[in-house]
Structures are given as C-alpha cells and as structure tokens.
Design an enzyme around this catalytic site. Structure first.
Site, PDB file in Angstrom:
ATOM      1  CD  GLU A   1      -7.075   0.270  -2.274  1.00 51.06           C
ATOM      2  OE1 GLU A   1      -6.173  -0.219  -1.565  1.00 51.06           O
ATOM      3  OE2 GLU A   1      -7.397   1.473  -2.225  1.00 51.06           O
TER       4      GLU A   1
ATOM      5  CB  CYS B   1      -0.905  -0.001   1.229  1.00 47.56           C
ATOM      6  SG  CYS B   1      -1.895   1.499   1.382  1.00 47.56           S
TER       7      CYS B   1
ATOM      8  CG  ASN C   1      -6.095  -2.650  -6.488  1.00 48.85           C
ATOM      9  OD1 ASN C   1      -6.816  -2.480  -5.525  1.00 48.85           O
ATOM     10  ND2 ASN C   1      -5.015  -3.433  -6.436  1.00 48.85           N
TER      11      ASN C   1
ATOM     12  CB  CYS D   1      -5.279   3.389  -5.013  1.00 44.74           C
ATOM     13  SG  CYS D   1      -4.396   1.803  -5.073  1.00 44.74           S
ATOM     14  N   GLY D   2      -2.223   4.523  -3.628  1.00 43.25           N
ATOM     15  CA  GLY D   2      -0.832   4.843  -3.905  1.00 43.25           C
ATOM     16  C   GLY D   2      -0.210   3.957  -4.971  1.00 43.25           C
TER      17      GLY D   2
END
Length: 321
Positions: A216, A75, A198, A225-226
């Site tokens: 996600e 994440c 995702n 969302c990184g």
C-alpha cells in the site's frame, strides 16, 4: 479527556479520532504529527489515523491519514469501522459518509461471526483513465490486462482508481518478494506512477474466490487493503468471466482474514457498482487529555481492551482454507 478507538478491518489497523467531540479541532499539521506518532508507537502501531469531521450532507466526513503522514483519498477497510462508529453514535443502520471524492452509501450487514460486526460500504468512483491514476506508459490511456515487462516480465497488469490508484496482477501464486520489490519501486521516484500506486497480487482460488495481498502506498505491506480488494474484484470480473458469478458475492481472503465484495458490471465499465462487506472490529478504547493531543504528547494515555479481537480470531480460524 478525548476518547479514541483502535480498530481494524481484516487486521488493517487504524485509530479513530472523532474531531466533532473536541473543543478545538486539530490542524492538518497536528493531525499529520499525531498520526505518525500513534501509528509508530501506540499499541504496536497501525496503518493510519481515521479522522471524523462534520459534514453538511452526510452523517459524518472521513479523512484518512496514512502512517507516514500522507493523506489517502479513501480507505475501504477504514470506512467500515467509521461506519460502525457513526452507526452506534447516531443509532442508524443505513446512511452516507462523506469522503474526499464522493458521498458513499454504507449499511450495517449481517455479523460475519458471533461478536464480529460487519458493514457493507460503497466503493466509488471508478476510473480507468490514465489521468486519474495517474500513470505513464507508452502513451497508453488505459492499462487493462497488459504486459509490462518493465514491471515483471511474465505478468499482466490492470490499473484502476477507486478513487485510490491501484495496480493489479493475477498470479499463480503470490510472491511477497516480487510484490514488495515492485511496490517499493513504484512508490519511489519512478517514471510510471509519479504519485505512487497501491500494488496488489491476486491468486484465483475458485469461482468467486480470491486471495489478495497489497503493498500500500504510504504504508507498505498491509494485512488487507479494502479499496485494493474492491479494485481487484472489478478486474477479476472483467478479465476472468469464466470464474466470475455475477449473482453471488466474491470471497476475498487476505493475510488478515476475509472480506466479501459484490460487483455489478455495467456496459460502461466505469459505471459498474462495487460493494465491500467485512468486519468492523474495535480492539481498544483510549483516553488522552485534549491538550496533550494537540501537543502530540502521548505519554499519558489510558487504554482499555474491548476483548473483540478474541472473537475475530475465532472467525479467522473458522474460515481457514
């Protein structure tokens, strides 16, 4: 008493639990139950629980338990907040954090705004292989800028694992309706992504300037969302070279704010380098009895507001498009 934090990166919200401070670490079953309970019922919920454990080779180990109790490989937004926590705990500005797939370099970055600390984190490993996502479509071994009418008839799609699986489409304008429908389909029982994926839609705003929204896996719609923004940056650099400046950071706007990424392309695309740079905001401190935590009894928690969110909202207003 056990101390936890409520944190966010671009309003992708989490709770941080440092298990190294517990007398007895929670079991995997306890972590799943606590994650679901916290993310559903405390401080208007969150997208996941970030668990810090000891690491043999790094300053700490990060595990990511999604809001539904499933575990993610990585994440990016969460890693920034864990990096800040470990940086302040050990008074170090550069170090490595162990994740499920790799030990990643992290570093304190220049604050994004007064009162908005930022961290830069490595996003790795990278794979385009069908087996690593995994996906199944017409015996293809990769999916890069490919039309898939079974998904949506007028869009092309790129699949990248970083290491979480991502499906990316560049669109003239992001449709939440289409994104939500496709995200639900590909994260339910389906023949294309058996383990889910995702899904990110991205609008190219200008040179090195994108808007990204993600549905996600294990969460649903998130403010950001990184790893999704990082994978999108790589797809952008590969597919839209006319809008990509390799010497500069990419600014990525999202429903929760803005981050920056830096892409260094390699002749072997899997050897490209990705950095994700963005805020690491601590909004609340929480205290709970360790026995209650093991019992998943969240009825007696002391909560303190840090006031950092006010500074973050000033930052968001300052970057309004």
């Amino acid at each position: 008493m056990v101390k936890l934090l409520k944190v966010h990166g671009s309003e992708n919200k989490f709770f941080i639990l440092d298990q190294t401070l517990l007398e007895t670490p929670l079991t995997d079953s306890e972590l799943k139950s606590v994650a679901i309970n916290f993310c559903s019922n405390i401080l208007e919920g969150a997208d996941g629980l970030l668990v810090i454990d000891t690491s043999e080779n790094c300053l700490g180990k990060m595990r990511v338990i999604n809001a539904d109790g499933s575990e993610a490989k990585m994440c990016g937004n969460g890693l920034r907040t864990v990096s800040r926590y470990l940086s302040e705990k050990y008074q170090l500005n550069e170090f490595q954090v162990e994740t499920m797939e790799a030990n990643l370099d992290v570093a304190k970055a220049t604050d994004f705004y007064p009162g908005v600390p930022a961290f830069s984190v490595e996003i790795s490993p990278i794979s385009f292989k069908q087996t690593d996502l995994p996906f199944s479509y017409q015996h293809e071994t990769e999916m890069i800028g490919q039309r898939v009418p079974e998904f949506l008839p007028d869009q092309t799609f790129t699949a990248i694992a970083v290491p979480n699986p991502h499906l990316i489409s560049f669109v003239p304008e992001v449709s939440q309706l289409e994104l939500g429908d496709l995200g639900q389909r590909l994260n339910g029982q389906n023949e294309y992504f058996p383990e889910g994926v995702n899904v990110s839609f991205s609008q190219i705003l200008d040179t090195n300037k994108l808007f990204v929204q993600t549905y996600e896996r294990g969460v649903g719609f998130t403010n950001a969302c990184g790893t999704g923004m990082s994978a999108t940056s790589l797809a952008f650099a590969l597919l839209h070279s006319d809008k990509f400046d390799s010497e500069q950071d990419i600014s990525i706007f999202n429903p929760g704010g803005m981050v920056k990424t830096h892409v260094t392309l390699s002749a072997v695309k899997e050897n490209s380098q990705l950095r994700l740079i963005g805020n690491a905001t601590f909004t609340h401190e929480l205290e709970i009895n360790e026995h209650d935590l093991h019992d998943n009894n969240l009825t007696n928690i002391n909560i303190t507001n840090t006031d950092e969110e006010a500074d973050y909202q000033k930052f968001v207003k300052s970057i309004a498009q």
